[in-house]
Design an enzyme around this catalytic site. Sequence first.
Site, PDB file in Angstrom:
ATOM      1  N   ILE A 242      98.238   6.722  53.164  1.00 59.25           N
ATOM      2  CA  ILE A 242      99.170   7.729  53.051  1.00 59.25           C
ATOM      3  C   ILE A 242      98.577   8.893  52.483  1.00 59.25           C
ATOM      4  CG2 ILE A 242     101.389   6.666  53.031  1.00 59.25           C
ATOM      5  CD1 ILE A 242     101.530   6.515  50.213  1.00 59.25           C
ATOM      6  N   ASP A 243      98.786  10.212  52.841  1.00 62.52           N
ATOM      7  CA  ASP A 243      98.049  11.435  52.204  1.00 62.52           C
ATOM      8  C   ASP A 243      98.189  11.631  50.900  1.00 62.52           C
ATOM      9  OD1 ASP A 243      97.558  11.997  54.903  1.00 62.52           O
ATOM     10  OD2 ASP A 243      99.295  13.308  55.149  1.00 62.52           O
ATOM     11  N   MET A 244      97.265  12.370  50.335  1.00 62.57           N
ATOM     12  CA  MET A 244      97.266  12.438  48.837  1.00 62.57           C
ATOM     13  C   MET A 244      98.487  12.880  48.145  1.00 62.57           C
ATOM     14  SD  MET A 244      94.652  15.176  46.825  1.00 62.57           S
ATOM     15  CE  MET A 244      95.503  16.493  47.340  1.00 62.57           C
TER      16      MET A 244
ATOM     17  N   THR B 207     101.618  12.435  49.611  1.00 63.76           N
ATOM     18  CA  THR B 207     102.661  11.685  49.958  1.00 63.76           C
ATOM     19  C   THR B 207     102.660  10.372  48.954  1.00 63.76           C
ATOM     20  OG1 THR B 207     102.363  12.279  52.280  1.00 63.76           O
ATOM     21  CG2 THR B 207     103.570  10.146  51.818  1.00 63.76           C
TER      22      THR B 207
ATOM     23  N   ARG C 189     104.390  14.797  59.496  1.00 62.94           N
ATOM     24  CA  ARG C 189     104.199  16.235  59.260  1.00 62.94           C
ATOM     25  C   ARG C 189     104.086  17.389  60.490  1.00 62.94           C
ATOM     26  NH1 ARG C 189      99.373  16.237  54.907  1.00 62.94           N
ATOM     27  NH2 ARG C 189      99.736  18.480  54.935  1.00 62.94           N
TER      28      ARG C 189
END
Length: 303
Positions: A138-140, A142, A239
């Site tokens: 998962i993104d930084m 998130t 997103r």
Amino acid sequence: MKQLCLQADASYAGVRIDKYLAEVMSDYSRSFLQRQLKDGNVTVNGKREKASYKVAEEDEIAVLIPDNLEPDIQAENIPLDILYEDDQLLVVNKPKGMVVHPSPGHYTGTLVNALMYHCKDQLSGINGVLRPGIVHRIDMDTTGALVVCKTDIAHQSLAEQLKVHSITRKYRAIVHGNLTVDSGTIEGDIGRHPTDRKKMAVHVRNGKPAVTHYQVLQRFGNYTYVECQLETGRTHQIRVHMSSIGHPLLGDEVYGPKKCPVAGLHGQTLHAMVLGFQHPLSGEYMEFTAPLPEYFQKLLLKF
């Protein structure tokens, strides 16, 4: 010297191999990949090819990575919020601002650095030294639940479950605007943005099928609190999809307004709340819930 083996899928058919490698090996710079092509370190179906070669579906592509280019990733004593752990895997609740695996500019302080300290040498090695144990990410900015594999058996099982879309992944998000319907499904192929490599986009050439289901949980006039369930798992999927229907995530300065309207908020309001899968050995379905982070709860109360 390490060899990375790739297999091209149909979405990349006809794409120059230098562009293909830049997309699927984003941890490496374009100049590095161009140099490997020039030096003959890239083969397609056992044959060396130039940068102008156009990829075909199911091409077997091998890239040799010089040993001195693999960074020495160090174990770091970083606290982990562990939701579950056994001898095959663990599920962690990743905090906001933590990068999942090392990459240029982020070789310390990542989840992998923390996992190497916690698990010692008990992490799946399938994804190499940069991503030991990492089967998805998962993104930084998130937060939320992420499964990490300790063994190659667990890694292969979870990777297959991801491939067939049998893993339950439910996210909570706050989006701009007031959604006109209570629930819906967004379908739109997602691929690398044609001019900005750091972004993804819908309906682009070489995009891959992506499906996101959403459900309105609460309306705040200018914002809406939603649950998003992934059917597929493309990079930045929620997103990109929410932005594509005119409701980008609050705090997302990449796919939404360049200036966040909420003071002190950094990064998108997105939380991986529910994660469910079949255990790789027992086959038992397991489901975990990561509680909403404090900053997220405060935003909901503020609105």
